[in-house]
Design an enzyme around this catalytic site. Structure first.
Site, PDB file in Angstrom:
ATOM      1  N   ARG A 138      -6.772  -0.918 -10.816  1.00 51.92           N
ATOM      2  CA  ARG A 138      -6.521  -1.074 -12.093  1.00 51.92           C
ATOM      3  C   ARG A 138      -7.476   0.067 -12.329  1.00 51.92           C
ATOM      4  O   ARG A 138      -8.729   0.037 -12.704  1.00 51.92           O
ATOM      5  CB  ARG A 138      -7.412  -2.411 -12.524  1.00 51.92           C
ATOM      6  CG  ARG A 138      -7.270  -2.842 -13.969  1.00 51.92           C
ATOM      7  CD  ARG A 138      -8.164  -3.971 -14.522  1.00 51.92           C
ATOM      8  NE  ARG A 138      -9.628  -3.327 -14.589  1.00 51.92           N
ATOM      9  CZ  ARG A 138     -10.574  -3.934 -14.359  1.00 51.92           C
ATOM     10  NH1 ARG A 138     -10.739  -5.219 -14.225  1.00 51.92           N
ATOM     11  NH2 ARG A 138     -11.756  -3.194 -14.786  1.00 51.92           N
ATOM     12  N   HIS A 141     -10.477  -3.944 -17.864  1.00 58.26           N
ATOM     13  CA  HIS A 141      -9.776  -5.225 -18.040  1.00 58.26           C
ATOM     14  C   HIS A 141      -8.905  -5.196 -19.076  1.00 58.26           C
ATOM     15  O   HIS A 141      -7.876  -5.423 -18.876  1.00 58.26           O
ATOM     16  CB  HIS A 141     -10.807  -6.212 -17.516  1.00 58.26           C
ATOM     17  CG  HIS A 141     -10.232  -7.461 -17.660  1.00 58.26           C
ATOM     18  ND1 HIS A 141      -9.188  -8.121 -16.789  1.00 58.26           N
ATOM     19  CD2 HIS A 141     -10.178  -8.569 -18.884  1.00 58.26           C
ATOM     20  CE1 HIS A 141      -8.848  -9.236 -17.189  1.00 58.26           C
ATOM     21  NE2 HIS A 141      -9.228  -9.422 -18.217  1.00 58.26           N
ATOM     22  N   TYR A 191     -19.911  -1.803 -14.378  1.00 57.47           N
ATOM     23  CA  TYR A 191     -19.844  -2.317 -13.047  1.00 57.47           C
ATOM     24  C   TYR A 191     -19.122  -1.540 -11.885  1.00 57.47           C
ATOM     25  O   TYR A 191     -19.104  -1.883 -10.813  1.00 57.47           O
ATOM     26  CB  TYR A 191     -19.276  -3.840 -13.127  1.00 57.47           C
ATOM     27  CG  TYR A 191     -17.876  -3.705 -13.577  1.00 57.47           C
ATOM     28  CD1 TYR A 191     -16.674  -3.633 -13.033  1.00 57.47           C
ATOM     29  CD2 TYR A 191     -17.784  -4.030 -15.220  1.00 57.47           C
ATOM     30  CE1 TYR A 191     -15.279  -3.648 -13.738  1.00 57.47           C
ATOM     31  CE2 TYR A 191     -16.640  -4.218 -15.803  1.00 57.47           C
ATOM     32  CZ  TYR A 191     -15.230  -3.986 -14.956  1.00 57.47           C
ATOM     33  OH  TYR A 191     -13.990  -4.044 -15.562  1.00 57.47           O
TER      34      TYR A 191
END
Ligand SMILES: Cc1ncc(C[n+]2csc(CCOP(=O)(O)OP(=O)(O)O)c2C)c(N)n1
Ligand SMILES: [Mg+2]
Length: 355
Positions: free
Chosen positions: A250, A254, A263
């Site tokens: 990805r 998100h 992160y």
């Protein structure tokens, strides 16, 4: 943890592997898959920017996952039913679902954008893994109708931790349902990495349920297509359900509400940038001289037109009457819903009075 070798056909340098499936690869096939991916990337990018401009409430990008989606949906028949998750825009586009239909839900003007029966493509499911049980139930209907449809169900790595996913695998295996479960393992479930979802690699877990499994390079559109075609053919012949784990990434956050720099590292992104699915197929087209300048110019123009249409269609969608949200809760409504509609209308009227 031991995993199976990842099935791949196309190197990052655009070189085709010495594999029987490579014999089916034609210039025309590659140009078509490339077009699908380029158009999907453009729509995805336009939608992202529309969200940033306040025209959409939310958008979940499919950036980086185009090969996994295009390769799989192009490997099945147009009448095979598909049960998507929520970032399967490249697959949706391949089923003729256009920008207006794709964006309506995220603009908050309708609860869904398209007719699943017309496109043989279910509505986006935001409740993780719920669509996998719907897919198995539908596949049992296919068995009873006696047709030879194969159901394709998309889900993510994080969704595989849901009880529903594991119930769906077990249920499909025990009734030999004609389903291909397709996991886009994009390495992350929001900020949770795959290492915290899988005790054993998903394709191995799925084998324990009795599914035929394959691990494929999800950024290699030709390998995804070949693996999905093989799985679908076996399922169609009555061989029982299959699961494909496609390794992909990805590339975006998100959703537009996420900040992935909190992160994950730039080095990780660089690793995957070098494996970009669109660049990889482009390398093959260039290497073999399978697409000339006119092809690329036409495709650029087509992508520009799709981008313009995406912006136009988004802004042209009228705001709905707020009371409409009560119309689609239950077919025919109910007294309780009528009371809620009336209460909401009364509340809105107080806002008008305050103005
Ligand atoms: C049942 C349920 N639990 C939690 C959520 C909140 N949620 C939305 S997306 C997401 C991560 C899903 O990750 P994955 O399945 O890997 O799909 P991806 O977003 O990576 O495509 C979570 C936890 C949800 N939508 N549904
Ligand atoms: Mg994921």
């Amino acid at each position: 943890m031991e995993t199976r070798d990842t099935y791949a056909l196309l190197g990052t340098n655009g070189r085709l592997a010495d594999d029987p499936a490579a014999r089916d690869v034609t210039p025309e096939l590659c140009r078509g898959l490339y077009r699908d991916m380029v158009l999907a990337r453009r729509l995805d990018s336009e939608a992202y920017h529309l969200q940033r401009q306040g025209e959409l409430g939310l958008w979940l990008q499919c950036l980086g996952q185009e090969a996994a989606q295009v390769g799989s949906i192009r490997a099945i028949r147009d009448d095979d039913p598909v049960f998507p998750s929520y970032r399967d825009h490249a697959a949706a586009l391949c089923r003729g679902i256009g920008p207006e239909a794709l964006l309506a839900q995220w603009r908050g003007v309708r609860q869904s954008g398209w007719d699943p029966a017309e496109h043989r493509f279910g509505l986006y499911t935001l409740v993780l893994a719920a669509q996998l049980l719907h897919a198995v139930g539908y596949a049992m209907g296919v068995q009873r109708d006696g047709t030879d449809e194969v159901v394709l169900a998309y889900f993510g790595d994080g969704s595989s931790s849901e009880g529903e996913a594991n119930e769906a695998f077990n249920w499909a295996a025990t009734v030999s349902a004609p389903v291909v479960f397709f996991c886009q393992n994009n390495q992350w479930a929001i900020s949770t990495p795959t290492s915290r979802q899988f005790g054993a690699p998903l394709h191995r877990r799925a084998a324990g349920f009795g599914l035929a499994t394959e691990l494929v390079d999800g950024n290699d559109v030709l390998a995804v297509r070949a693996a999905t075609a093989r799985a679908a053919e076996a399922v169609r012949r009555g061989g029982g359900p299959a699961l494909i784990e496609a390794t992909t990434y990805r590339m975006a956050g998100h959703s537009t509400s996420d900040d992935p720099t909190r992160y994950r590292t730039e080095a990780e992104l660089d690793h995957w940038r070098a494996r970009d699915p669109v660049d990889r197929l482009r390398a093959l087209l260039d290497r073999e001289e399978w697409a000339d300048a006119a092809f690329h110019a036409d495709l650029d123009a087509e992508a520009d037109a799709l981008g313009a249409e995406t912006r136009r269609a988004c802004r042209a969608m009228p705001d709905p009457d707020p009371a409409e949200m009560f119309d689609h809760v239950l077919p025919g409504g109910s007294p309780a819903i009528d009371r809620q509609r009336d209460a909401y209308a009364a509340y809105l009227a107080t806002l008008e009075e305050d103005r």
